[in-house]
Write a protein that holds these residues in place. Structure first.
Motif, PDB file in Angstrom:
ATOM      1  N   ALA A 148       0.869  -1.182   0.000  1.00  0.00           N
ATOM      2  CA  ALA A 148       0.000   0.000   0.000  1.00  0.00           C
ATOM      3  C   ALA A 148       0.900   1.225   0.000  1.00  0.00           C
ATOM      4  CB  ALA A 148      -0.913   0.007   1.222  1.00  0.00           C
ATOM      5  N   ILE A 149       0.382   2.326  -0.547  1.00  0.00           N
ATOM      6  CA  ILE A 149       1.147   3.563  -0.659  1.00  0.00           C
ATOM      7  C   ILE A 149       0.362   4.693  -0.005  1.00  0.00           C
ATOM      8  CG2 ILE A 149       2.384   5.109  -2.228  1.00  0.00           C
ATOM      9  CD1 ILE A 149       3.248   2.224  -2.572  1.00  0.00           C
ATOM     10  N   VAL A 150       1.040   5.473   0.838  1.00  0.00           N
ATOM     11  CA  VAL A 150       0.449   6.689   1.403  1.00  0.00           C
ATOM     12  C   VAL A 150       1.420   7.839   1.184  1.00  0.00           C
ATOM     13  CG1 VAL A 150      -1.095   5.596   3.072  1.00  0.00           C
ATOM     14  CG2 VAL A 150       1.295   6.002   3.681  1.00  0.00           C
ATOM     15  N   ASN A 151       1.111   9.033   1.750  1.00  0.00           N
ATOM     16  CA  ASN A 151       1.874  10.218   1.339  1.00  0.00           C
ATOM     17  C   ASN A 151       3.242  10.388   1.990  1.00  0.00           C
ATOM     18  OD1 ASN A 151       0.952  10.986   3.840  1.00  0.00           O
ATOM     19  ND2 ASN A 151      -0.469  12.505   3.068  1.00  0.00           N
ATOM     20  N   ASN A 152       3.541   9.745   3.097  1.00  0.00           N
ATOM     21  CA  ASN A 152       4.909   9.723   3.631  1.00  0.00           C
ATOM     22  C   ASN A 152       5.020   8.607   4.660  1.00  0.00           C
ATOM     23  OD1 ASN A 152       3.943  10.748   6.121  1.00  0.00           O
ATOM     24  ND2 ASN A 152       4.287  12.857   5.454  1.00  0.00           N
ATOM     25  N   ASN A 153       6.218   8.385   5.178  1.00  0.00           N
ATOM     26  CA  ASN A 153       6.402   7.237   6.064  1.00  0.00           C
ATOM     27  C   ASN A 153       5.735   7.433   7.416  1.00  0.00           C
ATOM     28  OD1 ASN A 153       7.548   4.584   6.495  1.00  0.00           O
ATOM     29  ND2 ASN A 153       8.888   5.577   8.001  1.00  0.00           N
ATOM     30  N   ALA A 154       5.650   8.688   7.894  1.00  0.00           N
ATOM     31  CA  ALA A 154       4.927   8.937   9.139  1.00  0.00           C
ATOM     32  C   ALA A 154       3.462   8.528   8.974  1.00  0.00           C
ATOM     33  CB  ALA A 154       5.032  10.409   9.523  1.00  0.00           C
ATOM     34  N   ALA A 155       2.911   8.824   7.795  1.00  0.00           N
ATOM     35  CA  ALA A 155       1.532   8.420   7.501  1.00  0.00           C
ATOM     36  C   ALA A 155       1.407   6.901   7.432  1.00  0.00           C
ATOM     37  CB  ALA A 155       1.067   9.050   6.194  1.00  0.00           C
ATOM     38  N   ALA A 156       2.451   6.255   6.907  1.00  0.00           N
ATOM     39  CA  ALA A 156       2.441   4.792   6.828  1.00  0.00           C
ATOM     40  C   ALA A 156       2.367   4.185   8.228  1.00  0.00           C
ATOM     41  CB  ALA A 156       3.678   4.302   6.086  1.00  0.00           C
ATOM     42  N   VAL A 157       3.201   4.695   9.136  1.00  0.00           N
ATOM     43  CA  VAL A 157       3.186   4.196  10.518  1.00  0.00           C
ATOM     44  C   VAL A 157       1.840   4.504  11.169  1.00  0.00           C
ATOM     45  CG1 VAL A 157       4.269   4.417  12.790  1.00  0.00           C
ATOM     46  CG2 VAL A 157       5.696   4.395  10.732  1.00  0.00           C
ATOM     47  N   LEU A 158       1.339   5.716  10.932  1.00  0.00           N
ATOM     48  CA  LEU A 158       0.068   6.138  11.531  1.00  0.00           C
ATOM     49  C   LEU A 158      -1.078   5.221  11.129  1.00  0.00           C
ATOM     50  CD1 LEU A 158      -1.566   8.364  13.078  1.00  0.00           C
ATOM     51  CD2 LEU A 158      -1.879   9.473  10.862  1.00  0.00           C
ATOM     52  N   ILE A 159      -1.202   4.937   9.825  1.00  0.00           N
ATOM     53  CA  ILE A 159      -2.348   4.137   9.386  1.00  0.00           C
ATOM     54  C   ILE A 159      -2.208   2.670   9.793  1.00  0.00           C
ATOM     55  CG2 ILE A 159      -1.499   3.549   7.056  1.00  0.00           C
ATOM     56  CD1 ILE A 159      -4.427   4.132   6.117  1.00  0.00           C
ATOM     57  N   VAL A 160      -0.976   2.169   9.867  1.00  0.00           N
ATOM     58  CA  VAL A 160      -0.773   0.801  10.353  1.00  0.00           C
ATOM     59  C   VAL A 160      -1.229   0.702  11.809  1.00  0.00           C
ATOM     60  CG1 VAL A 160       0.970  -0.903  10.989  1.00  0.00           C
ATOM     61  CG2 VAL A 160       1.062   0.175   8.744  1.00  0.00           C
ATOM     62  N   LEU A 161      -0.813   1.671  12.620  1.00  0.00           N
ATOM     63  CA  LEU A 161      -1.182   1.673  14.037  1.00  0.00           C
ATOM     64  C   LEU A 161      -2.689   1.833  14.205  1.00  0.00           C
ATOM     65  CD1 LEU A 161       1.680   3.949  15.404  1.00  0.00           C
ATOM     66  CD2 LEU A 161       1.364   1.536  15.939  1.00  0.00           C
ATOM     67  N   HIS A 162      -3.276   2.775  13.474  1.00  0.00           N
ATOM     68  CA  HIS A 162      -4.710   3.035  13.612  1.00  0.00           C
ATOM     69  C   HIS A 162      -5.539   1.847  13.158  1.00  0.00           C
ATOM     70  CE1 HIS A 162      -8.670   4.795  12.520  1.00  0.00           C
ATOM     71  NE2 HIS A 162      -8.446   5.569  13.565  1.00  0.00           N
ATOM     72  N   GLY A 175      14.448   2.343  23.499  1.00  0.00           N
ATOM     73  CA  GLY A 175      15.534   2.838  22.656  1.00  0.00           C
ATOM     74  C   GLY A 175      15.106   3.140  21.237  1.00  0.00           C
ATOM     75  N   GLU A 176      13.825   2.895  20.923  1.00  0.00           N
ATOM     76  CA  GLU A 176      13.334   3.118  19.564  1.00  0.00           C
ATOM     77  C   GLU A 176      12.197   4.146  19.508  1.00  0.00           C
ATOM     78  OE1 GLU A 176      12.327  -0.809  18.259  1.00  0.00           O
ATOM     79  OE2 GLU A 176      14.414  -1.513  18.324  1.00  0.00           O
ATOM     80  N   LEU A 177      12.022   4.910  20.573  1.00  0.00           N
ATOM     81  CA  LEU A 177      10.975   5.945  20.601  1.00  0.00           C
ATOM     82  C   LEU A 177      11.522   7.209  19.957  1.00  0.00           C
ATOM     83  CD1 LEU A 177       9.505   5.341  24.153  1.00  0.00           C
ATOM     84  CD2 LEU A 177       8.526   4.686  21.951  1.00  0.00           C
ATOM     85  N   ILE A 178      11.593   7.189  18.661  1.00  0.00           N
ATOM     86  CA  ILE A 178      12.303   8.212  17.900  1.00  0.00           C
ATOM     87  C   ILE A 178      11.509   9.509  17.770  1.00  0.00           C
ATOM     88  CG2 ILE A 178      13.515   6.475  16.543  1.00  0.00           C
ATOM     89  CD1 ILE A 178      11.552   7.173  14.223  1.00  0.00           C
ATOM     90  N   PRO A 187       5.813   8.445  20.009  1.00  0.00           N
ATOM     91  CA  PRO A 187       4.724   8.340  20.994  1.00  0.00           C
ATOM     92  C   PRO A 187       3.527   9.216  20.634  1.00  0.00           C
ATOM     93  CG  PRO A 187       6.832   8.506  22.114  1.00  0.00           C
ATOM     94  CD  PRO A 187       7.090   8.782  20.666  1.00  0.00           C
ATOM     95  N   GLU A 188       3.776  10.391  20.046  1.00  0.00           N
ATOM     96  CA  GLU A 188       2.677  11.276  19.667  1.00  0.00           C
ATOM     97  C   GLU A 188       1.906  10.721  18.475  1.00  0.00           C
ATOM     98  OE1 GLU A 188       4.732  14.920  19.083  1.00  0.00           O
ATOM     99  OE2 GLU A 188       5.012  15.282  21.227  1.00  0.00           O
ATOM    100  N   ILE A 189       2.624  10.097  17.534  1.00  0.00           N
ATOM    101  CA  ILE A 189       1.949   9.456  16.403  1.00  0.00           C
ATOM    102  C   ILE A 189       1.080   8.300  16.903  1.00  0.00           C
ATOM    103  CG2 ILE A 189       2.320   8.077  14.312  1.00  0.00           C
ATOM    104  CD1 ILE A 189       4.806   9.766  13.773  1.00  0.00           C
ATOM    105  N   MET A 190       1.602   7.552  17.863  1.00  0.00           N
ATOM    106  CA  MET A 190       0.837   6.441  18.425  1.00  0.00           C
ATOM    107  C   MET A 190      -0.411   6.954  19.133  1.00  0.00           C
ATOM    108  SD  MET A 190       3.918   4.007  19.818  1.00  0.00           S
ATOM    109  CE  MET A 190       2.838   2.672  20.259  1.00  0.00           C
ATOM    110  N   GLU A 191      -0.261   8.057  19.853  1.00  0.00           N
ATOM    111  CA  GLU A 191      -1.418   8.638  20.541  1.00  0.00           C
ATOM    112  C   GLU A 191      -2.465   9.100  19.532  1.00  0.00           C
ATOM    113  OE1 GLU A 191      -2.464  12.275  23.670  1.00  0.00           O
ATOM    114  OE2 GLU A 191      -0.384  11.892  23.062  1.00  0.00           O
TER     115      GLU A 191
END
Length: 463
Positions: A148-162, A175-178, A187-191
């Motif tokens: 699947a393709i979205v508009n950037n990688n932050a969006a990719a992580v966001l939609i996977v989590l949601h 150590g991976e809370l970038i 953490p904010e994207i996860m929230e």
């Protein structure tokens, strides 16, 4: 000013429409927009009518051009401009990250200048799927079941989590809370995705047993983030994708890996550290992998998700997917970039990012000599011009802590003021030259002087 001179001055004022149609303002109108130039002319003419300025008729064009440019530079924000990125940061976030090969752009031009089959199936004559062509090619390149393709990688992580973990727990190593560009933090994207973060391990060491204990929280997902934009060195420990995926399979929950920058070929062939490849991570058992399109892959800004067809189908069914979808231009450019990866032996010739990162010192020195010669011709003798060995970086969070041997032109004026003035003048060239100040001198990394002939001719106006 006497009354006679004031009247003569007012009579000499050309009409706004006449000026807007004058050839000497065509380039300014093209750069700033017709209505912005109209506003500038109106302001200038009001000032003339108030007799604040005397205009010599023979100087009319130069006067209006100069005054219009001065007004626009203070009253309007200029649109986007092409620049030469000679900062020494190859993927510069502020300068648009990855360059697209000109031949690729020419290839996709018809797809954005006229109607195209973005969501149309020529075989059936019915509506088609927007991403099918790109996703099919991407799946073949990384040996994935679906994409699947979205508009950037932050969006990719966001939609996977949601999609997979909204209102549920997600386990991540401390150590991976970038934090990514623009102060966006995981953490904010996860929230924002509606997830509850379960931190395990410590900043520098996380063990499999830490994840095992976190299973008591009944997580919806185990998330691992590759350190593409940071490095923790020394007394460290992390859990491999293979071990994490085995644990997730045992407990029937997805294992998701965010690679960040991403790469589709072994970067060691270009003298760079090896980045994990999406295909390798999937082979190690990850259910989903996310990565960027405009970093090491060298394409347009996009977020790429590959892996399990079942999970990808869930992501595509999420209403958020439409809000995060990419444009037809992005899809077309991404498809052309991926097509270039099908010819691995010649990939350097078609992806400017890989070409820039893999230039040899011999190539760089040859380029530097030509640029040095032109600077010596156009700059006065008060400037000292040298060729120096330096270091470049990949940038945009890719390969942090790894420098690349490079070559720069160093220019220093007789005083700090003359140096700073030249630094500003370079930014004001027809194609702005963006370098960096280092130890009181202007440093221009020649790795970014591309195309070379255009860069050299662009310096002519310095004389």
């Amino acid at each position: 000013m006497s009354g006679d001179h004031a009247a003569e001055n007012r009579q000499s004022i050309p009409s706004i429409d006449r000026l807007l149609g004058a050839p000497f303002l065509e380039d300014i109108i093209a750069s700033w927009g017709r209505e912005s130039v109209r506003a500038a002319i109106r302001t200038i003419q009001d000032r003339i009518r108030e007799s604040e300025t005397t205009v010599e008729i023979e100087d009319l064009e130069a006067y209006y051009r100069g005054e219009i440019e001065r007004w626009l530079s203070t009253e309007r924000i200029r649109g986007y401009q092409a620049v030469f990125n000679v900062t020494g940061t190859v993927l510069h976030t502020n300068l648009g990250r990855a360059r697209i090969d000109e031949s690729m752009f020419e290839q996709v031009k018809p797809l954005v200048t006229q109607p195209a089959t973005i969501e149309f199936d020529l075989t059936t004559g019915r509506r088609g799927q927007r991403e099918d062509a790109v996703c099919e090619r991407l799946c073949r390149l990384v040996d994935a079941d679906a994409a699947a393709i979205v508009n950037n990688n932050a969006a990719a992580v966001l939609i996977v989590l949601h999609t997979l973990a909204c209102d549920r727990n997600v386990v991540v190593s401390r150590g991976e809370l970038i934090e990514i560009g623009g102060s966006f933090r995981l953490p904010e994207i996860m929230e924002a995705a509606g997830c509850q973060l379960v931190e395990v391990g410590t900043t520098n060491r996380t063990h499999l047993s830490d994840y095992e204990r976190a299973l008591a929280k009944k997580p919806a997902m185990l998330l691992k983030v590759h350190p593409s934009n940071y490095r923790i060195q020394g007394f460290t420990k992390e859990v491999s994708t293979k071990a994490l995926s085995e644990l997730s399979n045992e407990h029937n929950i997805p294992c998701v890996i965010d690679l960040g920058s991403g790469a589709l070929v072994d970067t060691q062939q270009f003298g760079l550290p090896r980045e994990p490849l999406p295909g390798d991570v999937l082979t190690d058992g990850a259910d989903l992998v996310t990565f960027s399109g405009d970093k090491l892959l060298g394409g347009p800004q996009a977020g790429l998700i590959v892996g399990s067809r079942e999970l990808i189908d869930q992501i595509n069914a999420n209403p958020m997917k439409r809000a995060l979808r990419t444009s037809k231009l992005t899809l077309a450019l991404l498809d052309e970039t991926l097509k270039a990866y099908e010819d691995v032996e010649n990939i350097r010739d078609h992806v400017p990012t890989l070409r820039a990162l893999s230039m040899s010192q011999k190539e760089l020195h040859a380029r530097a000599k030509r640029i040095h010669a032109r600077f010596a011709e156009v700059l006065p003798e008060e400037f000292t011009i040298d060729i120096e060995e330096t270091e470049a970086e990949v940038g945009s969070g890719a390969m942090p802590g790894h420098s690349i041997p490079s070559v720069a032109i160093s220019v220093r004026g007789s005083t700090n003021t003359t140096t700073q003035t030249l630094f500003a003048t370079l930014r004001g060239l027809e194609t702005p030259v963006i370098g960096r100040m280092y130890k009181g001198a202007i440093h221009l990394d020649v790795r970014g002087a591309e195309p070379l002939e255009e860069f050299i001719s662009n310096l002519d106006t310095l004389s």
